[in-house]
Design an enzyme around this catalytic site. Structure first.
Site, PDB file in Angstrom:
ATOM      1  CG  ASP A  86      -2.735 -13.890   5.074  1.00  0.00           C
ATOM      2  OD1 ASP A  86      -3.510 -14.488   4.290  1.00  0.00           O
ATOM      3  OD2 ASP A  86      -2.346 -12.723   4.870  1.00  0.00           O
ATOM      4  NE  ARG A 137      -3.884  -2.221   2.279  1.00  0.00           N
ATOM      5  CZ  ARG A 137      -3.927  -3.540   2.028  1.00  0.00           C
ATOM      6  NH1 ARG A 137      -2.814  -4.211   1.825  1.00  0.00           N
ATOM      7  NH2 ARG A 137      -5.086  -4.183   1.976  1.00  0.00           N
TER       8      ARG A 137
HETATM    9  C1  S3P Z   1      -4.357  -8.945   2.114  1.00  0.00           C
HETATM   10  C2  S3P Z   1      -5.620  -9.414   2.360  1.00  0.00           C
HETATM   11  C3  S3P Z   1      -5.929 -10.833   2.586  1.00  0.00           C
HETATM   12  C4  S3P Z   1      -4.684 -11.674   2.841  1.00  0.00           C
HETATM   13  C5  S3P Z   1      -3.543 -11.289   1.957  1.00  0.00           C
HETATM   14  C6  S3P Z   1      -3.185  -9.824   2.097  1.00  0.00           C
HETATM   15  C7  S3P Z   1      -4.173  -7.501   1.889  1.00  0.00           C
HETATM   16  O1  S3P Z   1      -6.602 -11.328   1.450  1.00  0.00           O
HETATM   17  O2  S3P Z   1      -4.972 -13.039   2.717  1.00  0.00           O
HETATM   18  O3  S3P Z   1      -2.393 -12.079   2.245  1.00  0.00           O
HETATM   19  O4  S3P Z   1      -3.023  -7.027   1.948  1.00  0.00           O
HETATM   20  O5  S3P Z   1      -5.179  -6.820   1.660  1.00  0.00           O
HETATM   21  P1  S3P Z   1      -8.196 -11.183   1.327  1.00  0.00           P
HETATM   22  O6  S3P Z   1      -8.526  -9.842   1.783  1.00  0.00           O
HETATM   23  O7  S3P Z   1      -8.568 -11.388  -0.101  1.00  0.00           O
HETATM   24  O8  S3P Z   1      -8.745 -12.266   2.210  1.00  0.00           O
END
Ligand code: S3P
Length: 432
Positions: free
Chosen positions: A314, A26
């Site tokens: 995660d 981000r």
């Molecule tokens: C993340 C959101 C999660 C996570 C990924 C990182 C992020 O996925 O599993 O490793 O940085 O927004 P989801 O939001 O699709 O579940």
């Protein structure tokens, strides 16, 4: 590349894990479309975030790297990105691809996002739908990558009632919303990580929060800022697990992000009897951090609260290993999303644990793990970084050596994993 882990405990140690992956992605994306410079320290120098860095450079953003974990992004402003000359390769990273799709939807040029074999098999309909409703034109291979996003430069704000809890989807819609006419809002079925909202606010963007509804007003500008990235709790979780399973360890993990939308793993492990405390709590701008102190604990099985799933999304590979080492039975439910991560993580962990002598019963969106003693053996990571690291830690309490195959992907999120775990006492070898 493989890991060979010999039985043996971690001991008392103080360690620091690499920077948070979600926040590093981000910081690059938002820093790029901000006005002025953003200096990012503690950046995760892992393959996933480097894919985002390369993509932003390919769209004309100057990015300096005074050292491995410091990145200076010279923001080009909301309308300053340029059409890339080639496809943008997001590697293994779902976050990079889904957030980038939101960002690209608002541009006045077209671009194509590609990824590796794992990413190419992952569902993208979840972002194509809301971005399409906003007026973006996105072509995919029946809902899978490659994605070609034809920038029309004309998006309209929508309200999106998200059918699945996904921070990636929420973030893609909010990023596109910055480029839309009219307000864009989302509601999520369960709380997910809120790093995008926090970082946008620290860059001067006004985010409305009413009930469960988040709203971003269109046509706002972002102000570049300094971003100190906390250590990644998702990486720290492997160290936490190793310390909990050890016979007599007291491990301090310094400067870990403890944003409450991420700390489900701590709550679940505590419900299993884990001794984890948060010391020296403080803020890194908008993000809370703390040092985690973890002491060896006797774990017992539990029924994992499905309300915590999106806050620990995660960490289920870690939690499966904890369940395997705990006394009694652990029941996981509401974890169907794990089947569309870097691998099918329910199937991957069930197979890994079963190869090491632990009984696991899978269901479409859950699993029941009966705790026991891990034997030695050879296990597949399916090229999934978190499966590889979780099974490596299982090796610390196995009765014989555990070989984890195909572990190169560990570098996507936790470069230096084996060296760090070795420094804490894990008996781990890396073989080409
Ligand atoms: C993340 C959101 C999660 C996570 C990924 C990182 C992020 O996925 O599993 O490793 O940085 O927004 P989801 O939001 O699709 O579940």
């Amino acid at each position: 590349m493989l890991f060979r882990v010999h039985p043996g405990d971690v001991h008392n140690a103080t360690v620091a894990v690499p920077g948070d992956k979600s926040i590093s992605h981000r910081a690059l994306m938002l820093g790029s479309i901000a006005d002025g410079e953003s200096r990012i320290s503690g950046f995760l120098n892992g393959e996933d975030c480097l894919a985002t860095l390369e993509a932003m450079s390919a769209m004309g953003v100057r990015i300096d790297r005074p050292d491995d974990t410091t990145v200076v992004v010279h923001g080009v402003g909301m309308r300053g990105l340029e059409a890339p000359a080639a496809d943008l390769d997001m590697g293994n990273s779902g976050t990079a691809m889904r957030l980038m799709a939101g960002l690209l939807a608002g541009q006045a040029f077209s671009a194509t996002l590609v990824g590796d074999a794992s990413l190419t098999s992952r569902p993208m309909g979840r972002i194509i739908k809301p971005l399409g409703d906003m007026g973006a034109e996105i072509h995919s291979d029946e809902g899978r990558p490659p994605l070609t996003i034809r920038g029309t430069g004309k998006l309209r704000g929508i309200h999106y009632d998200m059918p699945i809890a996904s921070a990636q989807v929420k973030s893609a819609v909010l990023l596109a919303g910055l480029y839309a006419t009219g307000d864009t809002s989302v509601t999520e079925p369960a709380v997910t990580r809120d790093h995008t909202e926090r970082m946008l606010e620290s860059m001067g963007v006004d985010i409305g929060r009413e009930g469960g509804r988040l709203t971003v007003r269109a046509q706002q500008r972002l102000r570049g800022c300094n971003i100190q990235v906390p250590g990644d709790l998702s990486s720290a979780a492997f160290v936490v697990l190793a310390a909990l399973l050890a016979k007599d360890a007291d491990v301090l993990i310094e400067t870990v992000g403890v944003n409450p939308t991420r700390t489900g793993v701590i709550d679940i492990l505590r419900a299993m009897g884990a001794d984890i405390s948060l010391e020296n709590p403080r803020m890194f701008a908008a993000e809370p951090v703390a040092d985690l102190r973890v002491r060896s604990s006797t774990l017992h099985g539990c029924d994992v609260d499905p309300g915590l799933v999106s806050l620990a999304i995660d960490e289920f590979p870690v939690l499966f290993v904890a369940a395997g080492a705990a006394s009694g039975v652990t029941r996981f439910s509401g974890i169907g999303e794990l089947r569309v991560k870097e691998s099918d993580r329910i199937a991957a962990m069930a197979a890994g644990l079963q190869s090491l002598g632990i009984s696991v019963e899978e269901s479409p969106d859950g699993a029941v793990v009966s705790g026991g003693e891990f034997s030695g053996g050879e296990v597949e990571s399916l090229g999934d970084h978190r499966i590889a690291m979780a099974l490596a830690v299982a090796g610390s309490v196995a009765t014989g050596p555990v070989v984890v195959l195909d572990v190169a992907a560990v570098d996507t999120s936790f470069p230096g994993f084996a060296a760090l775990m070795g420094s804490a006492g894990l008996n781990i070898e890396v073989r080409e």
